[in-house]
Design a protein around this motif. Structure first.
Motif, PDB file in Angstrom:
ATOM      1  N   SER A 241      -6.867   0.622   2.207  1.00  0.00           N
ATOM      2  CA  SER A 241      -5.964   1.731   2.496  1.00  0.00           C
ATOM      3  C   SER A 241      -6.507   3.065   2.015  1.00  0.00           C
ATOM      4  CB  SER A 241      -4.612   1.440   1.821  1.00  0.00           C
ATOM      5  OG  SER A 241      -3.756   2.557   1.842  1.00  0.00           O
TER       6      SER A 241
ATOM      7  N   ASP B 152      -4.927   4.686   0.065  1.00  0.00           N
ATOM      8  CA  ASP B 152      -4.483   4.797  -1.328  1.00  0.00           C
ATOM      9  C   ASP B 152      -5.569   4.396  -2.324  1.00  0.00           C
ATOM     10  OD1 ASP B 152      -4.567   2.023  -1.294  1.00  0.00           O
ATOM     11  OD2 ASP B 152      -2.399   1.742  -1.427  1.00  0.00           O
TER      12      ASP B 152
ATOM     13  N   LYS C 296      -6.088  -4.776  -1.168  1.00  0.00           N
ATOM     14  CA  LYS C 296      -5.101  -5.756  -1.599  1.00  0.00           C
ATOM     15  C   LYS C 296      -5.386  -7.105  -0.952  1.00  0.00           C
ATOM     16  CE  LYS C 296      -1.444  -2.535  -2.877  1.00  0.00           C
ATOM     17  NZ  LYS C 296      -1.546  -2.831  -4.322  1.00  0.00           N
TER      18      LYS C 296
ATOM     19  N   HIS D  20       0.833  -1.201   0.000  1.00  0.00           N
ATOM     20  CA  HIS D  20       0.000   0.000   0.000  1.00  0.00           C
ATOM     21  C   HIS D  20       0.870   1.254   0.000  1.00  0.00           C
ATOM     22  CE1 HIS D  20      -3.975  -1.748   0.339  1.00  0.00           C
ATOM     23  NE2 HIS D  20      -3.563  -2.553   1.315  1.00  0.00           N
TER      24      HIS D  20
ATOM     25  N   THR E  20      -7.170   1.535  -2.635  1.00  0.00           N
ATOM     26  CA  THR E  20      -7.159   0.157  -3.103  1.00  0.00           C
ATOM     27  C   THR E  20      -7.383  -0.840  -1.982  1.00  0.00           C
ATOM     28  OG1 THR E  20      -4.781  -0.250  -2.799  1.00  0.00           O
ATOM     29  CG2 THR E  20      -5.469   0.799  -4.870  1.00  0.00           C
TER      30      THR E  20
ATOM     31  N   VAL F 282      -2.823   1.898   6.071  1.00  0.00           N
ATOM     32  CA  VAL F 282      -3.735   0.758   5.962  1.00  0.00           C
ATOM     33  C   VAL F 282      -4.784   0.908   7.062  1.00  0.00           C
ATOM     34  CG1 VAL F 282      -3.952  -1.745   5.984  1.00  0.00           C
ATOM     35  CG2 VAL F 282      -1.882  -0.677   5.042  1.00  0.00           C
TER      36      VAL F 282
ATOM     37  N   THR G  62      -4.816  -6.752  -6.569  1.00  0.00           N
ATOM     38  CA  THR G  62      -5.326  -5.466  -6.098  1.00  0.00           C
ATOM     39  C   THR G  62      -6.739  -5.273  -6.623  1.00  0.00           C
ATOM     40  OG1 THR G  62      -3.128  -4.456  -6.013  1.00  0.00           O
ATOM     41  CG2 THR G  62      -5.007  -2.964  -6.155  1.00  0.00           C
TER      42      THR G  62
END
Length: 213
Positions: free
Chosen positions: A26, A28, A32, A8, A30, A12, A44
């Protein structure tokens, strides 16, 4: 320490796992997926447009909530989005599901109950998926749990609220609120019963949910 899973690009915010997968989400934007035994990266899941605040994983289903105000249902085995649910007006902070329902709580102060089976059926119109909106909280909803009898939620308004389903066999029955007051500054989990126990992460730090850069 057995393993550190790196991948990440922002904080997280939540993780769930079983004997097959570790699933992480996360800021971010996404999700995972990692192998539980090997700790190897698998795939992902991309689709949210802002940071992801919450998720639950069970079977082949992942349900996630995000700062983009949406809830997404994913097939964890292939990484596909099965449905996007819209209705919350602010960040979706907590989410739980069982075989019948998804229950979500958000910074708009609302709790929504969604029909899971309808959500997984592509023929179901979007308007028929949300079966109840509860607006009892006066502040952001941080955490919730539910079973066949009740929903228990905690909020920035300094309250824990219990909503009782009138009939445990009627998933579309009215919900009656009971308002209880409690200091939640040190509350890190909500527990309903030994058979439906889910441990939740602390709500004390909320600054890193969304990395919108």
């Amino acid at each position: 320490m057995k393993h550190a899973l790196v991948g990440h690009r922002a904080a997280v915010n939540v993780v769930d796992f079983d004997d097959r997968y570790i699933v992480s989400a996360s800021g971010d934007r996404t999700i995972k997926v990692w192998g539980t035994e090997s700790c190897e990266f698998i795939r992902t899941l991309s689709g949210h447009t802002r940071g992801i605040a919450c998720l639950q994983y069970h079977g082949n289903l992942v349900v996630s909530g995000s700062s983009d105000c949406t809830i997404k249902l994913w097939d964890v085995d292939v990484g596909a989005i099965l449905r996007t649910l819209e209705g919350h007006e602010e960040l979706v902070r907590c989410i739980r599901f069982d075989t019948h329902r998804i229950v979500s709580g958000a910074y708009d102060g609302k709790i929504k109950v969604w029909d899971l089976k309808a959500a997984l059926d592509p023929r179901t119109p979007v308007k028929d998926i949300c079966i109840r909106t509860i607006s009892e909280h006066k502040g952001r909803v941080f955490r919730l749990q539910f079973d066949e009898f009740q929903i228990v939620s905690s909020s920035h308004d300094d309250t824990i609220v219990v909503f009782d389903f009138l009939s445990p066999h009627d998933y579309y029955s009215d919900i009656q609120p009971y308002r209880g007051y409690h200091d939640i500054s040190e509350t890190s989990s909500l527990e309903l019963s030994d058979t439906n126990l889910q441990r939740l992460d602390s709500a004390n730090s909320l600054d890193s949910i969304d990395d919108s850069s």
